[in-house]
Design a protein around this motif. Structure first.
Motif, PDB file in Angstrom:
ATOM      1  N   ARG A  39       5.680 -11.160   1.783  1.00 24.78           N
ATOM      2  CA  ARG A  39       7.091 -10.911   1.493  1.00 24.78           C
ATOM      3  C   ARG A  39       7.412 -11.326   0.065  1.00 24.78           C
ATOM      4  NH1 ARG A  39      11.369 -13.582   0.844  1.00 24.78           N
ATOM      5  NH2 ARG A  39      10.507 -15.556   1.514  1.00 24.78           N
ATOM      6  N   LEU A  40       6.923 -12.482  -0.356  1.00 24.13           N
ATOM      7  CA  LEU A  40       7.139 -12.950  -1.719  1.00 24.13           C
ATOM      8  C   LEU A  40       6.486 -11.995  -2.720  1.00 24.13           C
ATOM      9  CD1 LEU A  40       8.078 -15.046  -3.799  1.00 24.13           C
ATOM     10  CD2 LEU A  40       5.922 -16.256  -3.386  1.00 24.13           C
ATOM     11  N   ALA A  41       5.274 -11.562  -2.430  1.00 26.13           N
ATOM     12  CA  ALA A  41       4.574 -10.620  -3.321  1.00 26.13           C
ATOM     13  C   ALA A  41       5.388  -9.341  -3.481  1.00 26.13           C
ATOM     14  CB  ALA A  41       3.187 -10.300  -2.766  1.00 26.13           C
ATOM     15  N   PHE A  42       5.833  -8.773  -2.370  1.00 26.48           N
ATOM     16  CA  PHE A  42       6.598  -7.530  -2.420  1.00 26.48           C
ATOM     17  C   PHE A  42       7.933  -7.733  -3.134  1.00 26.48           C
ATOM     18  CE2 PHE A  42       4.369  -5.820   1.665  1.00 26.48           C
ATOM     19  CZ  PHE A  42       3.205  -5.614   0.940  1.00 26.48           C
ATOM     20  N   LYS A  43       8.557  -8.889  -2.899  1.00 23.88           N
ATOM     21  CA  LYS A  43       9.832  -9.182  -3.562  1.00 23.88           C
ATOM     22  C   LYS A  43       9.642  -9.264  -5.071  1.00 23.88           C
ATOM     23  CE  LYS A  43      13.603 -12.497  -3.679  1.00 23.88           C
ATOM     24  NZ  LYS A  43      14.141 -13.737  -3.133  1.00 23.88           N
ATOM     25  N   GLU A  44       8.587  -9.951  -5.514  1.00 22.47           N
ATOM     26  CA  GLU A  44       8.329 -10.070  -6.944  1.00 22.47           C
ATOM     27  C   GLU A  44       7.931  -8.740  -7.577  1.00 22.47           C
ATOM     28  OE1 GLU A  44       5.832 -13.386  -7.971  1.00 22.47           O
ATOM     29  OE2 GLU A  44       7.247 -14.804  -7.081  1.00 22.47           O
ATOM     30  N   MET A  45       7.499  -7.797  -6.751  1.00 16.86           N
ATOM     31  CA  MET A  45       7.185  -6.456  -7.239  1.00 16.86           C
ATOM     32  C   MET A  45       8.437  -5.587  -7.325  1.00 16.86           C
ATOM     33  SD  MET A  45       3.776  -5.663  -5.102  1.00 16.86           S
ATOM     34  CE  MET A  45       2.547  -6.936  -4.927  1.00 16.86           C
ATOM     35  N   GLY A  46       9.570  -6.138  -6.882  1.00 18.22           N
ATOM     36  CA  GLY A  46      10.825  -5.408  -6.972  1.00 18.22           C
ATOM     37  C   GLY A  46      11.070  -4.449  -5.828  1.00 18.22           C
ATOM     38  N   LEU A  47      10.393  -4.643  -4.715  1.00 16.66           N
ATOM     39  CA  LEU A  47      10.572  -3.749  -3.574  1.00 16.66           C
ATOM     40  C   LEU A  47      11.787  -4.149  -2.749  1.00 16.66           C
ATOM     41  CD1 LEU A  47       6.879  -3.545  -2.376  1.00 16.66           C
ATOM     42  CD2 LEU A  47       8.106  -1.923  -3.804  1.00 16.66           C
ATOM     43  N   HIS A  48      12.326  -3.190  -2.026  1.00 17.22           N
ATOM     44  CA  HIS A  48      13.417  -3.436  -1.089  1.00 17.22           C
ATOM     45  C   HIS A  48      12.830  -3.590   0.314  1.00 17.22           C
ATOM     46  CE1 HIS A  48      16.337  -2.513  -4.163  1.00 17.22           C
ATOM     47  NE2 HIS A  48      15.659  -1.409  -4.446  1.00 17.22           N
ATOM     48  N   PHE A  49      13.562  -4.240   1.191  1.00 16.74           N
ATOM     49  CA  PHE A  49      13.139  -4.438   2.583  1.00 16.74           C
ATOM     50  C   PHE A  49      11.791  -5.156   2.663  1.00 16.74           C
ATOM     51  CE2 PHE A  49      15.489  -0.371   2.346  1.00 16.74           C
ATOM     52  CZ  PHE A  49      16.652  -0.783   2.966  1.00 16.74           C
ATOM     53  N   CYS A  50      11.639  -6.198   1.868  1.00 13.86           N
ATOM     54  CA  CYS A  50      10.362  -6.903   1.736  1.00 13.86           C
ATOM     55  C   CYS A  50       9.863  -7.501   3.050  1.00 13.86           C
ATOM     56  CB  CYS A  50      10.472  -7.994   0.682  1.00 13.86           C
ATOM     57  SG  CYS A  50      10.883  -7.348  -0.936  1.00 13.86           S
ATOM     58  N   SER A  51      10.758  -8.097   3.828  1.00 10.70           N
ATOM     59  CA  SER A  51      10.342  -8.686   5.104  1.00 10.70           C
ATOM     60  C   SER A  51       9.812  -7.618   6.043  1.00 10.70           C
ATOM     61  CB  SER A  51      11.504  -9.438   5.760  1.00 10.70           C
ATOM     62  OG  SER A  51      11.820 -10.576   5.017  1.00 10.70           O
ATOM     63  N   TRP A  52      10.511  -6.505   6.098  1.00 10.52           N
ATOM     64  CA  TRP A  52      10.089  -5.399   6.959  1.00 10.52           C
ATOM     65  C   TRP A  52       8.733  -4.854   6.512  1.00 10.52           C
ATOM     66  CZ3 TRP A  52       9.379  -0.110   6.090  1.00 10.52           C
ATOM     67  CH2 TRP A  52       9.246   0.673   7.244  1.00 10.52           C
ATOM     68  N   LYS A  53       8.576  -4.637   5.196  1.00  4.31           N
ATOM     69  CA  LYS A  53       7.317  -4.107   4.684  1.00  4.31           C
ATOM     70  C   LYS A  53       6.174  -5.087   4.884  1.00  4.31           C
ATOM     71  CE  LYS A  53       9.342  -0.883   1.470  1.00  4.31           C
ATOM     72  NZ  LYS A  53       9.751  -0.595   0.117  1.00  4.31           N
ATOM     73  N   ALA A  54       6.444  -6.383   4.715  1.00  3.63           N
ATOM     74  CA  ALA A  54       5.409  -7.395   4.935  1.00  3.63           C
ATOM     75  C   ALA A  54       4.987  -7.410   6.401  1.00  3.63           C
ATOM     76  CB  ALA A  54       5.901  -8.763   4.492  1.00  3.63           C
ATOM     77  N   GLY A  55       5.955  -7.312   7.305  1.00  9.13           N
ATOM     78  CA  GLY A  55       5.634  -7.257   8.734  1.00  9.13           C
ATOM     79  C   GLY A  55       4.799  -6.045   9.082  1.00  9.13           C
ATOM     80  N   ASN A  56       5.166  -4.905   8.523  1.00 10.54           N
ATOM     81  CA  ASN A  56       4.372  -3.697   8.759  1.00 10.54           C
ATOM     82  C   ASN A  56       2.979  -3.807   8.167  1.00 10.54           C
ATOM     83  OD1 ASN A  56       6.267  -2.361  10.244  1.00 10.54           O
ATOM     84  ND2 ASN A  56       7.053  -1.148   8.562  1.00 10.54           N
ATOM     85  N   ALA A  57       2.871  -4.436   7.006  1.00 11.87           N
ATOM     86  CA  ALA A  57       1.558  -4.617   6.374  1.00 11.87           C
ATOM     87  C   ALA A  57       0.663  -5.481   7.261  1.00 11.87           C
ATOM     88  CB  ALA A  57       1.714  -5.244   4.992  1.00 11.87           C
ATOM     89  N   ILE A  58       1.238  -6.558   7.792  1.00  9.48           N
ATOM     90  CA  ILE A  58       0.469  -7.424   8.699  1.00  9.48           C
ATOM     91  C   ILE A  58       0.050  -6.639   9.938  1.00  9.48           C
ATOM     92  CG2 ILE A  58       0.593  -9.446  10.227  1.00  9.48           C
ATOM     93  CD1 ILE A  58       0.342 -10.371   7.404  1.00  9.48           C
ATOM     94  N   SER A  59       0.984  -5.912  10.534  1.00 12.85           N
ATOM     95  CA  SER A  59       0.662  -5.131  11.736  1.00 12.85           C
ATOM     96  C   SER A  59      -0.429  -4.106  11.468  1.00 12.85           C
ATOM     97  CB  SER A  59       1.909  -4.414  12.248  1.00 12.85           C
ATOM     98  OG  SER A  59       2.868  -5.326  12.664  1.00 12.85           O
ATOM     99  N   SER A  60      -0.383  -3.507  10.297  1.00 10.33           N
ATOM    100  CA  SER A  60      -1.343  -2.464   9.953  1.00 10.33           C
ATOM    101  C   SER A  60      -2.721  -3.016   9.599  1.00 10.33           C
ATOM    102  CB  SER A  60      -0.800  -1.654   8.768  1.00 10.33           C
ATOM    103  OG  SER A  60      -1.726  -0.701   8.346  1.00 10.33           O
ATOM    104  N   ALA A  61      -2.759  -4.121   8.874  1.00 11.70           N
ATOM    105  CA  ALA A  61      -4.031  -4.597   8.319  1.00 11.70           C
ATOM    106  C   ALA A  61      -4.684  -5.726   9.109  1.00 11.70           C
ATOM    107  CB  ALA A  61      -3.815  -5.051   6.877  1.00 11.70           C
TER     108      ALA A  61
END
Length: 89
Positions: A39-61
């Protein structure tokens, strides 16, 4: 080879380069990425919905289901990032 934006210039990065960039966010140096670290990585990359994307990344990988992305699962995380257009900055 995935394409990523780096300082507003597009160029391809190798999977190893992307893995290295993501591992910068392994704040506790345990060799794996948690949802909070992603979530921190995605946030520092300027992405929106970082928690959601981090959760999906964990679920996927996260193939072993422990809630973390370890070195063996980093390839899956890189594929997730490139599939959804997440840009490493």
């Amino acid at each position: 080879m995935p394409w990523f934006i780096f300082k507003r210039v597009s160029y391809p990065l190798s999977d190893e380069q992307v893995k290295g960039m993501l591992m910068r966010y392994d704040k506790n140096r345990d060799g794996k990425l948690s949802k909070q670290e992603l979530r921190l990585a995605f946030k520092e990359m300027g992405l929106h919905f970082c928690s959601w994307k981090a959760g999906n990344a964990i679920s996927s990988a996260d193939k072993n289901g422990d809630g973390y992305i370890n070195e063996d699962e980093m390839s899956e995380l890189v594929q997730y990032c490139s599939r959804w257009g997440i840009r490493i900055v």
